[in-house]
Structure formats: C-alpha cells, structure tokens
Enzyme design. Sequence first.
Site, PDB file in Angstrom:
ATOM      1  N   LYS A  46      43.982 -13.624 -55.258  1.00  0.00           N
ATOM      2  CA  LYS A  46      44.704 -12.381 -54.992  1.00  0.00           C
ATOM      3  C   LYS A  46      45.948 -12.424 -55.875  1.00  0.00           C
ATOM      4  CE  LYS A  46      45.900  -8.716 -52.300  1.00  0.00           C
ATOM      5  NZ  LYS A  46      45.953  -7.715 -53.372  1.00  0.00           N
ATOM      6  N   CYS A 130      51.049  -3.013 -61.501  1.00  0.00           N
ATOM      7  CA  CYS A 130      52.147  -2.749 -60.577  1.00  0.00           C
ATOM      8  C   CYS A 130      53.132  -1.778 -61.213  1.00  0.00           C
ATOM      9  CB  CYS A 130      52.827  -4.028 -60.141  1.00  0.00           C
ATOM     10  SG  CYS A 130      52.743  -5.318 -61.346  1.00  0.00           S
ATOM     11  N   LYS A 165      44.496  -7.986 -67.683  1.00  0.00           N
ATOM     12  CA  LYS A 165      43.636  -7.019 -66.982  1.00  0.00           C
ATOM     13  C   LYS A 165      44.088  -5.610 -67.313  1.00  0.00           C
ATOM     14  CE  LYS A 165      41.137  -6.288 -62.698  1.00  0.00           C
ATOM     15  NZ  LYS A 165      40.858  -6.846 -61.369  1.00  0.00           N
ATOM     16  N   GLY A 217      34.197  -0.277 -56.952  1.00  0.00           N
ATOM     17  CA  GLY A 217      32.817  -0.146 -56.479  1.00  0.00           C
ATOM     18  C   GLY A 217      31.958   0.705 -57.409  1.00  0.00           C
TER      19      GLY A 217
END
Length: 305
Positions: A46, A130, A165, A217
């Site tokens: 995480k 963020c 990322k 997803g």
Amino acid sequence: MRTNLETEVAGLKLRNPTMLSAGILGLSGLTLRTVWEAGAGAVVTKSLGFKARKGYANPTIVNVGCGYINSMGLPNPGAGKFAEEIKIAKSRGEIVIIASVYGATPEEFVKVARIVETSGADAVELNLSCPSVEGVGMEIGQYPYLVENIVKTVKKAVEIPVFTKLTPNISDIKVITRAAADAGSDGVVAINTVRAIAIDVETGRPILANKLGGLSGPAIKPIALRCVYEASQSVSIPVIGCGGITCWQDAVEFLLAGASAVQIGSAVAYRGLGVFKEVTGGLEKYLRRKGFGSVGEVVGLSHKY
Ligand code: DHB
C-alpha cells in the site's frame, strides 16, 4: 521446448511476470507473504508516506459493476512503522517486494524511499497520484516537470530500481512517460486509477465521502492497454501493465501491447488469490502452444502490425 515464466524487469528477477498491485492487501508483512505464496511474482505495498495518515471517512470504496471506485485518502502507518512489516515479510523466505511511496515534495519522496530501501524493499514505485497542492486535488503526475524532479531526486538517493506509476488522467501519457524515462526512471507502471464518481439516485448524493475517486477493474482495461501501447512505443525502459487484468488472456494482451509484467489488484477482490495461479498457468500454456520460449518474446509483438 521448455517454457519458462521467469523474467527480468529493470534488473529485478521475477519468477513470473505477475505482481500484486498497490492498494490491495499490501498493508502488512503477513498479507504480502500470503499473496507471494499464492503465486505472485512480486508484491507491491500500500502507498507509504513519511507520516502516518488516517485516510478518509467511509464510504471509501464502491462497487460500480464494471469495477471499483475508491478514495481511501492514502491511509498508512507511515514508512518508519511499515519498515517492520517489510522486514517480517523478508525474514520468512524468498519474496520480491516493491514499496509504493508518495510524498508532497521530492525530499519527502526521498525520505520514504530511503526508509523502505534500508528495510529490504527490492524496488520502489512512485505513486504520483496524490494532490500536488493540498486541497486543490490536482495530481503530481499530471505535470512533466514535477515528475522529472521527483524521479531525478529519488534516483540520486537510492540504489534499488525506481518505477514511476503513471496517471491516465492526462491528455497525452507519452509526455509523462518520456519525462520519467529522461529523468532516469528504471521503468513505468501504466496505469493508476481513472478519476470517476458514483451518485446515489435516492439521496442525490455522491456515494464516496470524498465524492470523486479512482476507477479500477475491467472498466479501465482498454484504457490501460492503450496507455501501455503508447508508453512502450515512446521509451525504451520497461513498462509494467496495470488496470483491469482479470484473466490470463488479459495478461497476454498487455504483454503484446508492450508490458514486460502485469499488476493485478481489483481481480484479487473479484476472483480471490487463486487469480495469480490462473493467470500464470494460462500464460504458460499459451507460450507453449504458440512456441514461445519466454515471456520476453511476446512483449510488444503487436507493434509489428
Ligand atoms: C488512492 C490512491 C491512489 O493512488 C489511487 O489510485 C486511488 C486511491 C487513495 O488512497 O485514496
């Protein structure tokens, strides 16, 4: 022909090209080990910051049928505390851990990256999703100069591979991909979640406490695939695919698009931890059936056409 799923991504030796993505099950040493033992080739923690964060009030996640929208608010115990969990995971046998890190400034990223490196993480993944300015809600990863600055500063501070990322919430992902590569990133992960919202028709209110969240997803798979395709054409560093990978066919599609490995997150919630064996088993059979000797032979093959 012997088919082998072993592969290498930016010097990181993997027993297979699947990884647990950031944000799911990565909150303790024991859960990281459970996912490793279920067959993942690497596990991502995480996202960790320098200080502990409580995160947002509930609801923080909603199932919208085609995927999940979440806005957790980066809850984590802080890198110093989590370092113990990395050590626990590492002390119990072989495991490849990628620590997801975030910060408000390059210096904060460095502090966190150094802590996780010292505790035994094999690589860091920079979470640039963020907000760059508290309360404004714009992501750091949308600005090439901020990305460049963070990657350069972290690269100078740690020896382990640094993965960046990428956010899909931008008009041209190639620009940010090149910024990361030019700054020395060892690889990019495409993609983070897609900004989204769900609204309750009875109350008329946004469902998540934070209103907007990130969609993951199956709904985002074609978007993620396009991002991998474009990113891998624009740089020579490895691209790790992430976004809606649920079955072995999805994994193959990402390899063909140019991914050297794939991360699986939401599908762990949909299908359970068996998803890693399903994907690696299917991938192995595919490689054998098609006469490929290694994962690397498939990477980027769709670019030929
Ligand atoms: C959160 C962080 C992310 O990077 C993301 O994609 C979605 C949610 C969060 O903790 O709120």
